[in-house]
Design a protein around this motif. Sequence first.
Motif, PDB file in Angstrom:
ATOM      1  N   SER B 215      66.369  57.871   6.122  1.00  0.00           N
ATOM      2  CA  SER B 215      66.281  58.805   7.250  1.00  0.00           C
ATOM      3  C   SER B 215      64.826  59.035   7.630  1.00  0.00           C
ATOM      4  CB  SER B 215      66.902  60.157   6.888  1.00  0.00           C
ATOM      5  OG  SER B 215      68.151  59.999   6.301  1.00  0.00           O
ATOM      6  N   PHE B 216      63.970  59.159   6.621  1.00  0.00           N
ATOM      7  CA  PHE B 216      62.558  59.406   6.888  1.00  0.00           C
ATOM      8  C   PHE B 216      61.940  58.255   7.675  1.00  0.00           C
ATOM      9  CE2 PHE B 216      58.070  59.188   6.073  1.00  0.00           C
ATOM     10  CZ  PHE B 216      57.673  60.482   6.322  1.00  0.00           C
ATOM     11  N   VAL B 217      62.232  57.045   7.224  1.00  0.00           N
ATOM     12  CA  VAL B 217      61.684  55.832   7.826  1.00  0.00           C
ATOM     13  C   VAL B 217      62.143  55.707   9.285  1.00  0.00           C
ATOM     14  CG1 VAL B 217      62.254  53.367   7.671  1.00  0.00           C
ATOM     15  CG2 VAL B 217      61.181  54.526   5.723  1.00  0.00           C
ATOM     16  N   ASN B 219      62.881  58.228  11.248  1.00  0.00           N
ATOM     17  CA  ASN B 219      62.141  59.230  12.017  1.00  0.00           C
ATOM     18  C   ASN B 219      60.720  58.790  12.327  1.00  0.00           C
ATOM     19  OD1 ASN B 219      64.402  60.782  11.840  1.00  0.00           O
ATOM     20  ND2 ASN B 219      63.429  62.534  10.848  1.00  0.00           N
ATOM     21  N   GLU B 220      60.183  57.888  11.516  1.00  0.00           N
ATOM     22  CA  GLU B 220      58.831  57.389  11.762  1.00  0.00           C
ATOM     23  C   GLU B 220      58.863  56.112  12.606  1.00  0.00           C
ATOM     24  OE1 GLU B 220      55.851  58.805  10.888  1.00  0.00           O
ATOM     25  OE2 GLU B 220      56.879  60.525  10.020  1.00  0.00           O
ATOM     26  N   GLY B 221      60.001  55.832  13.240  1.00  0.00           N
ATOM     27  CA  GLY B 221      60.078  54.713  14.174  1.00  0.00           C
ATOM     28  C   GLY B 221      60.281  53.358  13.525  1.00  0.00           C
ATOM     29  N   CYS B 222      60.741  53.348  12.269  1.00  0.00           N
ATOM     30  CA  CYS B 222      60.937  52.075  11.565  1.00  0.00           C
ATOM     31  C   CYS B 222      62.423  51.844  11.308  1.00  0.00           C
ATOM     32  CB  CYS B 222      60.183  52.078  10.238  1.00  0.00           C
ATOM     33  SG  CYS B 222      58.412  52.379  10.424  1.00  0.00           S
ATOM     34  N   ILE B 223      62.737  50.646  10.835  1.00  0.00           N
ATOM     35  CA  ILE B 223      64.126  50.293  10.525  1.00  0.00           C
ATOM     36  C   ILE B 223      64.268  50.171   9.006  1.00  0.00           C
ATOM     37  CG2 ILE B 223      65.931  48.554  10.833  1.00  0.00           C
ATOM     38  CD1 ILE B 223      64.438  47.774  13.471  1.00  0.00           C
ATOM     39  N   PRO B 224      65.149  50.971   8.400  1.00  0.00           N
ATOM     40  CA  PRO B 224      65.319  50.860   6.950  1.00  0.00           C
ATOM     41  C   PRO B 224      66.239  49.687   6.586  1.00  0.00           C
ATOM     42  CG  PRO B 224      66.722  52.630   7.822  1.00  0.00           C
ATOM     43  CD  PRO B 224      65.962  52.055   8.989  1.00  0.00           C
ATOM     44  N   LYS B 225      65.934  49.027   5.506  1.00  0.00           N
ATOM     45  CA  LYS B 225      66.830  48.001   4.947  1.00  0.00           C
ATOM     46  C   LYS B 225      67.080  48.389   3.494  1.00  0.00           C
ATOM     47  CE  LYS B 225      67.114  42.968   4.207  1.00  0.00           C
ATOM     48  NZ  LYS B 225      68.470  42.650   4.695  1.00  0.00           N
ATOM     49  N   VAL B 226      68.324  48.729   3.212  1.00  0.00           N
ATOM     50  CA  VAL B 226      68.658  49.333   1.915  1.00  0.00           C
ATOM     51  C   VAL B 226      69.025  48.252   0.894  1.00  0.00           C
ATOM     52  CG1 VAL B 226      70.382  50.783   0.762  1.00  0.00           C
ATOM     53  CG2 VAL B 226      69.353  51.537   2.926  1.00  0.00           C
ATOM     54  N   TYR B 227      68.348  48.284  -0.254  1.00  0.00           N
ATOM     55  CA  TYR B 227      68.670  47.347  -1.337  1.00  0.00           C
ATOM     56  C   TYR B 227      69.484  48.008  -2.439  1.00  0.00           C
ATOM     57  CZ  TYR B 227      65.678  44.011   0.977  1.00  0.00           C
ATOM     58  OH  TYR B 227      65.152  43.137   1.902  1.00  0.00           O
ATOM     59  N   GLY B 228      69.733  49.291  -2.301  1.00  0.00           N
ATOM     60  CA  GLY B 228      70.615  49.986  -3.245  1.00  0.00           C
ATOM     61  C   GLY B 228      69.943  50.339  -4.556  1.00  0.00           C
ATOM     62  N   ILE B 229      70.784  50.630  -5.535  1.00  0.00           N
ATOM     63  CA  ILE B 229      70.295  51.055  -6.854  1.00  0.00           C
ATOM     64  C   ILE B 229      70.071  49.819  -7.721  1.00  0.00           C
ATOM     65  CG2 ILE B 229      70.846  52.373  -8.924  1.00  0.00           C
ATOM     66  CD1 ILE B 229      72.849  53.974  -7.127  1.00  0.00           C
TER      67      ILE B 229
END
Lengths: 400, 400
Positions: B215-217, B219-229
């Motif tokens: 969510s933070f990323v 808001n800073e105009g970036c795209i998150p890519k989640v690699y999980g735990i």
Amino acid sequence: MSIFLSLKSVQEAKEAIYSIAKAAEKETVALKNLNGRILAEDIISNENIPGFTRSTVDGYAVVSKDTVGAGESVPAMLDYTGRVEMGTLSDISIKTGQCAYVPTGGNVPNGADAVAMIEYCEQIEDDVLVYRPLATGENVVFADEDFAEGKKIIPAKTILRPQECGVLAALGIVEAEVFKKPLIGIISTGNELVEISKKPPFGKVRDVNTTLCSSFVENEGCIPKVYGIIPDEKNELYTAIKKAADECDAVLISGGSSKDARDNTSMIIESLGELLIHGISISPGKPTIIGTVGNKPVIGLPGHPSSAFVILSFLVSELLCAMQGIRKEYRTTIAQLTENIPSAEGREDYVRVVFKDGYAKPLYSKSGLLSTLADSKGIVKIPAGQEGLEAGEEVEVIFW
Amino acid sequence: MSIFLSLKSVQEAKEAIYSIAKAAEKETVALKNLNGRILAEDIISNENIPGFTRSTVDGYAVVSKDTVGAGESVPAMLDYTGRVEMGTLSDISIKTGQCAYVPTGGNVPNGADAVAMIEYCEQIEDDVLVYRPLATGENVVFADEDFAEGKKIIPAKTILRPQECGVLAALGIVEAEVFKKPLIGIISTGNELVEISKKPPFGKVRDVNTTLCSSFVENEGCIPKVYGIIPDEKNELYTAIKKAADECDAVLISGGSSKDARDNTSMIIESLGELLIHGISISPGKPTIIGTVGNKPVIGLPGHPSSAFVILSFLVSELLCAMQGIRKEYRTTIAQLTENIPSAEGREDYVRVVFKDGYAKPLYSKSGLLSTLADSKGIVKIPAGQEGLEAGEEVEVIFW
């Protein structure tokens, strides 16, 4: 119609806005899409978090009273009983005189009530020297200390920031009920307008307000639906306003900028629904219209983009927030005025400013200039009861 | 490794961040999608705007010197020559002693240099009485007065607000070059973590940081890519960090929260690339790691979400902005502290606050609590050189 509008105060305009704003319907949205959305339900914790007694540091779990009087020269000496592994249930139990190693986030064993940071300890084989006294609960979070079961954690009508999304994750809440994004119809009217991709012939200008209103509406959490440029002609405008009010949750009509065009818009609203306000004691933005068509809010914005933007920022924003169940909150800062700002008493004035290092400088220019819209970084409000603001005064600057 | 980190100052951490941030590539984006994007080129006006002399009011176009001395009792009397229609080229030309009606936004005819507002005029058949004197240029915008051809209108590196989008529309600029949204890999590590949809067994907790960082990323105009735990196990973590650094423009790894886990992360970064910083004099957030893998910035965040969020807000935000060609700007306000805030000298402290009506109240609680993250609305920084802040002091509160 008279050339003089019957002006209402900004307060009356806001009351009209709140009287016609209906809260949007609700929808359930997955956690990963909740950032920025507005919560429609209270979030209650279903469990105790962290759920077990947890260390906030790397160190030795101890019985705090064993460390009374400990210091650099007289450390407490404790028996080392073992190490708690991360993420596991430890069968270690601590009695007075004993300790166990716990990593940050690990479970503090039964019997221990504090954790001594590793930096203030020394382990010599099976003895651990603790060089500082510890209070009960020091460096420990108890099982229900972060979120207790049954407690209201986030109230309805909260705008969800990354912080709240993180809290929802902690609570295992994978979806939540939020207000639907209102759909806002956007109409530009005026015979002087051409599409932005065209070079305007003499006497015409490009349609700025469709872009301005769409971007603004997005920033307020709504979805714009663009109806384009509608000629300032009664039948076409009537049809467009009726269609937009049918299809959307609210409608913004900007322009025409002339009195005749404004009268057209207000007459159509009156014939289709209810005209509440035509003319507000605000500058810029005086010829604003507030009404309803089919119980949907319809706002007539001034044709000039910089006037329209003041009405978007200070009246439409309140409408769009109310439609999402919340009150608009403005972000402000305090700055010292570099120049006097005169104002007409009885009128709420909004003056664009640039500000830096605690100083705000009014952007004086003809009110008809669009360039100051992009040049300004904030706006200063001069209340209706005041004749102006003086250089050197500390004023509230609203970010915009 | 030693139990003591070799701490760097926040200033050194920022220098490291700026040394590894590379500006993103550029892409061309259509106007309707430019809101919130960061301009990568200067916007120059290709034409004069409005392009013709335009009235900002409804009224009579006049030669201003004809109104010298006009007042309530001695109006200027002018010959009415006709009416300019909206959006058309008028063939009317005004000589001294004459006037023509012009709607707001209409073309001011040749020869006229001001427009008298209709409210201060009276038309009696072909005579118009003007009850106020007018200055040259009053209520008129000249052809190049808003935007002059060849002038820089919006500089590169501007974050486009609705206002700037409106200006682009006015200039007929239907697309612009902006910085690409950086793709940010997000890894959560720690053996204590479970998926948020699961009920954690004893000793484990849900993975908050994936949601928080994503969510933070955004808001800073970036795209998150989640690699999980990723389990806190050398091979798995090594593979995940390498893959994320290959696929993304930067990588955020949060946790493990214990020293052992942090050491794991820092060793892997060292083996894959370069470890620049491990440990910063900041509270919370001390065990932060800054490095590169394959020349991509890799940041190791503390495992505890509220510590991680301070590092996201004040270091990662600077990285993400730098990657989009801009410097992070914080929105702040001034408030009076309700309580003392003690601080360790030599360390930059960030204390969460709630604020209302000009007062900021520190949220004192154990640093390990997640609940204060959502409860706080702002944060107060205590610089490294200061021992604390006193109740009653006016402090800068950073919105977060």
